[in-house]
Design a protein around this motif. Structure first.
Motif, PDB file in Angstrom:
ATOM      1  N   TYR A   1      20.466  64.515 130.407  1.00 42.88           N
ATOM      2  CA  TYR A   1      19.319  65.172 131.005  1.00 42.88           C
ATOM      3  C   TYR A   1      19.716  66.535 131.593  1.00 42.88           C
ATOM      4  O   TYR A   1      19.019  67.534 131.414  1.00 42.88           O
ATOM      5  N   VAL A   2      20.847  66.582 132.269  1.00 40.45           N
ATOM      6  CA  VAL A   2      21.319  67.846 132.828  1.00 40.45           C
ATOM      7  C   VAL A   2      21.568  68.850 131.705  1.00 40.45           C
ATOM      8  O   VAL A   2      21.236  70.039 131.830  1.00 40.45           O
ATOM      9  N   GLN A   3      22.131  68.385 130.605  1.00 39.93           N
ATOM     10  CA  GLN A   3      22.378  69.278 129.474  1.00 39.93           C
ATOM     11  C   GLN A   3      21.082  69.845 128.917  1.00 39.93           C
ATOM     12  O   GLN A   3      21.009  71.029 128.569  1.00 39.93           O
TER      13      GLN A   3
ATOM     14  N   LEU B   1      18.347  70.367 130.600  1.00 42.41           N
ATOM     15  CA  LEU B   1      17.886  71.363 131.567  1.00 42.41           C
ATOM     16  C   LEU B   1      18.679  72.655 131.425  1.00 42.41           C
ATOM     17  O   LEU B   1      18.123  73.756 131.539  1.00 42.41           O
ATOM     18  N   GLU B   2      19.980  72.523 131.198  1.00 41.11           N
ATOM     19  CA  GLU B   2      20.813  73.710 131.017  1.00 41.11           C
ATOM     20  C   GLU B   2      20.367  74.524 129.804  1.00 41.11           C
ATOM     21  O   GLU B   2      20.273  75.764 129.873  1.00 41.11           O
ATOM     22  N   GLU B   3      20.098  73.837 128.704  1.00 40.62           N
ATOM     23  CA  GLU B   3      19.675  74.533 127.493  1.00 40.62           C
ATOM     24  C   GLU B   3      18.344  75.244 127.697  1.00 40.62           C
ATOM     25  O   GLU B   3      18.164  76.392 127.272  1.00 40.62           O
ATOM     26  N   ALA B   4      17.405  74.572 128.365  1.00 42.91           N
ATOM     27  CA  ALA B   4      16.108  75.194 128.634  1.00 42.91           C
ATOM     28  C   ALA B   4      16.258  76.391 129.564  1.00 42.91           C
ATOM     29  O   ALA B   4      15.637  77.443 129.353  1.00 42.91           O
ATOM     30  N   ARG B   5      17.099  76.238 130.582  1.00 42.93           N
ATOM     31  CA  ARG B   5      17.306  77.326 131.540  1.00 42.93           C
ATOM     32  C   ARG B   5      17.993  78.520 130.873  1.00 42.93           C
ATOM     33  O   ARG B   5      17.612  79.680 131.091  1.00 42.93           O
TER      34      ARG B   5
ATOM     35  N   ALA C   1      14.682  76.727 144.456  1.00 42.78           N
ATOM     36  CA  ALA C   1      14.408  75.532 143.667  1.00 42.78           C
ATOM     37  C   ALA C   1      15.606  74.590 143.725  1.00 42.78           C
ATOM     38  O   ALA C   1      16.727  74.972 143.398  1.00 42.78           O
ATOM     39  N   VAL C   2      15.354  73.352 144.154  1.00 41.83           N
ATOM     40  CA  VAL C   2      16.390  72.333 144.302  1.00 41.83           C
ATOM     41  C   VAL C   2      16.240  71.319 143.173  1.00 41.83           C
ATOM     42  O   VAL C   2      15.129  70.855 142.903  1.00 41.83           O
ATOM     43  N   PRO C   3      17.338  70.955 142.470  1.00 38.49           N
ATOM     44  CA  PRO C   3      17.232  69.951 141.404  1.00 38.49           C
ATOM     45  C   PRO C   3      16.620  68.658 141.928  1.00 38.49           C
ATOM     46  O   PRO C   3      17.109  68.094 142.904  1.00 38.49           O
ATOM     47  N   HIS C   4      15.567  68.187 141.260  1.00 38.45           N
ATOM     48  CA  HIS C   4      14.872  67.009 141.776  1.00 38.45           C
ATOM     49  C   HIS C   4      15.711  65.741 141.645  1.00 38.45           C
ATOM     50  O   HIS C   4      15.488  64.764 142.367  1.00 38.45           O
TER      51      HIS C   4
ATOM     52  N   LEU D   1      11.374  71.080 145.090  1.00 35.72           N
ATOM     53  CA  LEU D   1      12.042  70.324 144.041  1.00 35.72           C
ATOM     54  C   LEU D   1      11.568  70.841 142.685  1.00 35.72           C
ATOM     55  O   LEU D   1      10.371  71.066 142.485  1.00 35.72           O
ATOM     56  N   GLY D   2      12.494  71.043 141.755  1.00 36.18           N
ATOM     57  CA  GLY D   2      12.122  71.593 140.465  1.00 36.18           C
ATOM     58  C   GLY D   2      13.017  71.096 139.349  1.00 36.18           C
ATOM     59  O   GLY D   2      14.060  70.470 139.572  1.00 36.18           O
ATOM     60  N   ASP D   3      12.603  71.376 138.128  1.00 33.76           N
ATOM     61  CA  ASP D   3      13.393  71.022 136.947  1.00 33.76           C
ATOM     62  C   ASP D   3      14.429  72.104 136.696  1.00 33.76           C
ATOM     63  O   ASP D   3      14.316  72.906 135.767  1.00 33.76           O
ATOM     64  N   THR D   4      15.423  72.129 137.534  1.00 35.03           N
ATOM     65  CA  THR D   4      16.477  73.136 137.427  1.00 35.03           C
ATOM     66  C   THR D   4      17.829  72.439 137.469  1.00 35.03           C
ATOM     67  O   THR D   4      18.028  71.505 138.264  1.00 35.03           O
TER      68      THR D   4
END
Length: 344
Positions: free
Chosen positions: A250-252, A254-258, A192-195, A134-137
């Motif tokens: 929150y997903v957005q 994560l997208e920006e960080a990724r 990595a699976v979205p937590h 599980l990860g922050d992806t």
């Protein structure tokens, strides 16, 4: 003593293993091996004695009916063999030994020794263990898959990460360490699976693991309906996220960080890897499902980029530092967020 009557002599065999439980977020890893077994019609030739390794109050047997008669299926680990046939008309072949089961409840060292006993008897050249954490992806981006090994030479030769993790581990880490002590080359591939969407199944993570395995072994893996299942899964999560503004925000983030972290990965190297996979599938690189080509041995030079762009993806155990995305003890429902304490 291990007896393998009826198992043919294998050609350049590689063992691919996955285990349900702590190292299998979203059931992504075990589903990948199940897919290989199903698509290539793997023939089961051995099963470990369930009473030796499992607590039946934790992993309960299943009762089912067959023609009116009651039957019981016991939790265990099974081994099957896949014969892939000729690769490219030059007669080279590659066979696989598939290991699929449940993380044992006890006697882990004996468990690993028994699996390695089969590997030795079958002449296995390398062990590849699949895992998922599980990860922050974000679910909207390609699934990060990291390849790791404990062997410095293998890390350099195959363009993998060398594991530096310290902390709690699962059966994947124990098996890889057992391979190292036995002198068997071993690699772990982690998806990595979205937590925030950890419940199984996760066909997108399963597909990512199979694509990375395909690159690692230079085989063509028949994907069947898996790509469509992955698209449907992402669409479903998109719809669920859209219904909750906090989740969408929150997903957005994560997208920006990724996207910021992955910007350097938009290189010719990453594009070339995808193009290689496209050509392999378009040209029917393999017969009978695919095997390694003569020029594409899995122990090839690092210029072949077996990692497929490994620089910026979450590193399974290596990022287990304090105050970050480090490993957490898994709860009853699966591994903790970040990394599953795995010596991958």
């Amino acid at each position: 003593m291990i007896e393998l009557e009826g198992v043919p002599e294998l050609v350049d065999p590689v063992m691919v293993a996955a285990f349900e439980g702590w190292n299998d977020a979203g059931d992504a890893a075990s589903a990948a091996v199940a897919h290989l077994e199903r698509e290539w019609k793997g023939e089961v030739f051995a099963a470990l004695d369930a009473e030796d390794y499992y607590d039946f109050q934790v992993n309960r047997p299943q009762v089912w009916l067959e023609g009116g008669a009651r039957r019981i299926t016991w939790p265990t680990t099974r081994l099957s063999v896949v014969r892939l046939g000729e690769a490219d008309g030059r007669g080279r072949a590659r066979d696989l030994v598939l290991v699929r089961g449940i993380e044992p409840s006890m006697r882990w060292r004996s468990f690993c020794n028994e699996i390695l006993g089969f590997a030795h008897e079958l002449g296995v050249e390398m062990v590849v263990v699949l895992g998922a954490l599980l990860g922050d992806t974000p679910h909207t981006r390609p699934v990060p898959v990291t390849g790791t090994t404990s062997d410095p030479d293998l890390a350099r030769t195959m363009d993998l990460e060398e594991s530096r993790y310290e902390g709690p581990t699962g059966i994947v880490g124990v098996l890889q360490e057992a391979c190292a002590h036995a002198g068997v080359p071993a690699v772990s591939l982690w998806a990595a699976v979205p937590h925030y969407v950890s419940q199984p199944p996760n066909p997108k993570a399963t597909l990512a693991l199979l694509n990375r395995l395909e690159d690692l072994l230079d085989v063509r893996i028949p994907l069947g309906e898996l790509p469509e299942d992955a698209r449907a899964w992402q669409l479903g999560v998109d719809q669920l996220a859209a219904e909750d503004s906090e989740v969408a925000e929150y997903v957005q983030s994560l997208e920006e960080a990724r996207d910021t972290a992955d910007l350097p990965e938009a290189t010719g190297e990453a594009i070339a890897k995808e193009f290689e996979r496209y050509l392999r599938r378009r040209d029917g690189h393999t017969a009978g499902g695919g095997t390694a080509s003569e020029s594409g041995s899995y122990l090839r030079d690092t210029s072949g980029d077996l990692g497929g762009g490994r620089g910026r993806t979450p590193k399974p155990p290596e990022e287990g530092d304090e105050g970050g995305d480090g490993p957490e003890e898994p709860g009853e429902d699966g591994p903790g967020t970040g990394t599953p304490g795995e010596d991958a």
